[in-house]
Write a protein that holds these residues in place. Structure first.
Motif, mmCIF file in Angstrom:
data_model
loop_
_atom_site.group_PDB
_atom_site.id
_atom_site.type_symbol
_atom_site.label_atom_id
_atom_site.label_comp_id
_atom_site.label_asym_id
_atom_site.label_seq_id
_atom_site.Cartn_x
_atom_site.Cartn_y
_atom_site.Cartn_z
ATOM 1 N N LYS A 100 0.831 -1.211 0.000
ATOM 2 C CA LYS A 100 0.000 0.000 0.000
ATOM 3 C C LYS A 100 0.863 1.258 0.000
ATOM 4 C CE LYS A 100 -4.091 -1.995 2.238
ATOM 5 N NZ LYS A 100 -4.945 -1.985 3.464
ATOM 6 N N SER A 105 -2.734 -0.847 -6.324
ATOM 7 C CA SER A 105 -4.098 -1.297 -6.060
ATOM 8 C C SER A 105 -4.300 -2.757 -6.449
ATOM 9 C CB SER A 105 -5.107 -0.438 -6.819
ATOM 10 O OG SER A 105 -4.844 -0.478 -8.217
ATOM 11 N N GLN A 106 -3.348 -3.298 -7.222
ATOM 12 C CA GLN A 106 -3.414 -4.718 -7.576
ATOM 13 C C GLN A 106 -2.011 -5.242 -7.842
ATOM 14 O OE1 GLN A 106 -5.593 -6.098 -11.169
ATOM 15 N NE2 GLN A 106 -6.713 -7.448 -9.755
ATOM 16 N N HIS A 126 -7.492 -10.281 1.266
ATOM 17 C CA HIS A 126 -7.538 -9.053 0.450
ATOM 18 C C HIS A 126 -7.675 -9.425 -1.028
ATOM 19 C CE1 HIS A 126 -6.401 -6.751 4.027
ATOM 20 N NE2 HIS A 126 -5.592 -7.750 4.281
ATOM 21 N N PRO A 127 -8.801 -10.039 -1.384
ATOM 22 C CA PRO A 127 -8.976 -10.570 -2.740
ATOM 23 C C PRO A 127 -8.921 -9.530 -3.851
ATOM 24 C CG PRO A 127 -11.047 -10.614 -1.511
ATOM 25 C CD PRO A 127 -9.975 -10.298 -0.529
ATOM 26 N N SER A 128 -9.313 -8.303 -3.560
ATOM 27 C CA SER A 128 -9.295 -7.280 -4.611
ATOM 28 C C SER A 128 -7.883 -6.793 -4.912
ATOM 29 C CB SER A 128 -10.174 -6.091 -4.219
ATOM 30 O OG SER A 128 -9.659 -5.449 -3.054
ATOM 31 N N LEU A 129 -6.967 -6.972 -3.962
ATOM 32 C CA LEU A 129 -5.588 -6.521 -4.148
ATOM 33 C C LEU A 129 -4.776 -7.517 -4.970
ATOM 34 C CD1 LEU A 129 -3.219 -4.552 -3.385
ATOM 35 C CD2 LEU A 129 -2.827 -6.042 -1.405
ATOM 36 N N ARG A 131 -4.179 -10.360 -7.754
ATOM 37 C CA ARG A 131 -4.711 -10.912 -8.999
ATOM 38 C C ARG A 131 -4.400 -12.405 -9.114
ATOM 39 N NH1 ARG A 131 -3.106 -11.251 -14.969
ATOM 40 N NH2 ARG A 131 -0.993 -11.353 -14.113
ATOM 41 N N LYS A 228 -9.720 -17.444 -4.029
ATOM 42 C CA LYS A 228 -10.436 -17.679 -5.285
ATOM 43 C C LYS A 228 -9.584 -17.337 -6.504
ATOM 44 C CE LYS A 228 -14.104 -18.493 -2.748
ATOM 45 N NZ LYS A 228 -14.523 -19.892 -2.468
ATOM 46 N N GLN A 229 -8.470 -16.638 -6.276
ATOM 47 C CA GLN A 229 -7.612 -16.243 -7.392
ATOM 48 C C GLN A 229 -6.933 -17.469 -8.003
ATOM 49 O OE1 GLN A 229 -7.395 -15.178 -4.197
ATOM 50 N NE2 GLN A 229 -6.841 -13.008 -4.060
#
Length: 287
Positions: A100, A105-106, A126-129, A131, A228-229
């Motif tokens: 951060k 952001s990814q 932190h699934p959105s971070l 990929r 889930k990635q």
């Protein structure tokens, strides 16, 4: 704050990239950023006792041809300030704060051994971070055999520190030992601004974190189910530090995963078979 991998016309490599520092909640984190600009960076998460200089240039330079590579020393490790925490969860929080602080952001994560424990925590929480994730020589919460860390390390050092990594990362075959010797030579290719070795305090904290991780229970594999990635899992057939069966457990419970096991290879299979490892990672990251 996203860093520039290159300055002017200079293209940096593992051997030449300068060490930079970023303030992370009052602690100074050391990192090296190089490779192809733009796109999603690969954050490398390091093994027990390791520093940035313990990454294999054959892996980092090859991946840097098509990706932005970021190596760093987590809190309290080598040239990074602060106190190394004694839990994987806290180490994951520190790594998250570092990412951060750089303004991303990814990211993609490449976690080796202890770094793989940290990568799983970040990916699940932190699934959105995150990929995609590459897990090498690692295992889940409660990993079989990692509570024996002290005796395994002592056995690896039985003929002196010079041979310890070869003993711990490679098998006893002539081919694997030769690969280990080549790996050790590559680790010395960087001659400028090398990291200081991890302190006894850091090593003690990391050891406690690993052994505690081994005793923790996650009977329903909730953390793995939360990932889930896409995940690429790699190991050798003869991992002494995080026994190879743990890689199979990862592949059973991470629904979107692929498992690669190299024969006649140990904990350092990704370095013994570095060309194949890089090729598989390139395919995985490009999909």
């Amino acid at each position: 704050m996203q860093s520039n991998s290159n300055t002017g016309n200079t293209v940096f490599t593992h051997e030449t990239v300068p060490t930079q520092y970023v303030d992370v909640k009052g602690s100074k984190f050391a990192y090296r950023s190089f490779g192809k600009q733009g796109g999603i960076p690969i954050i490398f998460l390091q093994h027990f006792t390791g520093t940035m200089d313990n990454w294999d240039p054959a892996v980092t330079n090859a991946l840097a041809k098509n990706h932005h590579v970021i190596l760093f020393n987590n809190k309290g490790v080598s040239t990074s300030s602060g106190k190394t925490p004694d839990s994987v969860a806290e180490m994951a929080n520190d790594a998250l704060d570092f990412i951060k602080a750089l303004g991303y952001s990814q990211v993609d994560l490449l976690g080796f051994s202890l770094g793989g424990f940290i990568a799983q925590n970040i990916a699940a929480n932190h699934p959105s971070l995150v990929r995609k994730v590459v897990l090498a020589g690692t295992g889940p919460i409660g990993s079989e055999g990692i509570t024996n860390l002290e005796s395994v390390i002592n056995e690896g050092f039985k003929d002196g520190p010079a041979n310890a990594l070869i003993n711990l990362f490679f098998t006893k075959s002539e081919e694997s030992i030769n690969a280990g010797r080549a790996f050790m030579k590559r680790l010395q290719l960087r001659t400028n601004e090398r990291d200081t070795p991890s302190t006894n305090e850091t090593i003690g904290a990391q050891a406690k974190a690993i052994i505690t991780f081994g005793y923790l229970k996650d009977d329903d594999h909730k953390q793995l189910s939360a990932i889930k990635q896409p995940v690429l899992i790699v190991n050798g057939t003869s991992d002494l530090i995080v026994p190879s069966i743990n890689s199979y457990v990862l592949s059973q419970h991470i629904i979107n995963s692929k498992l690669i096991i190299w024969g006649d290879a140990g904990h350092g299979g990704l370095f013994q078979y570095h060309e194949d490892f890089v090729r598989e990672v390139e395919i995985f990251l490009s999909k």
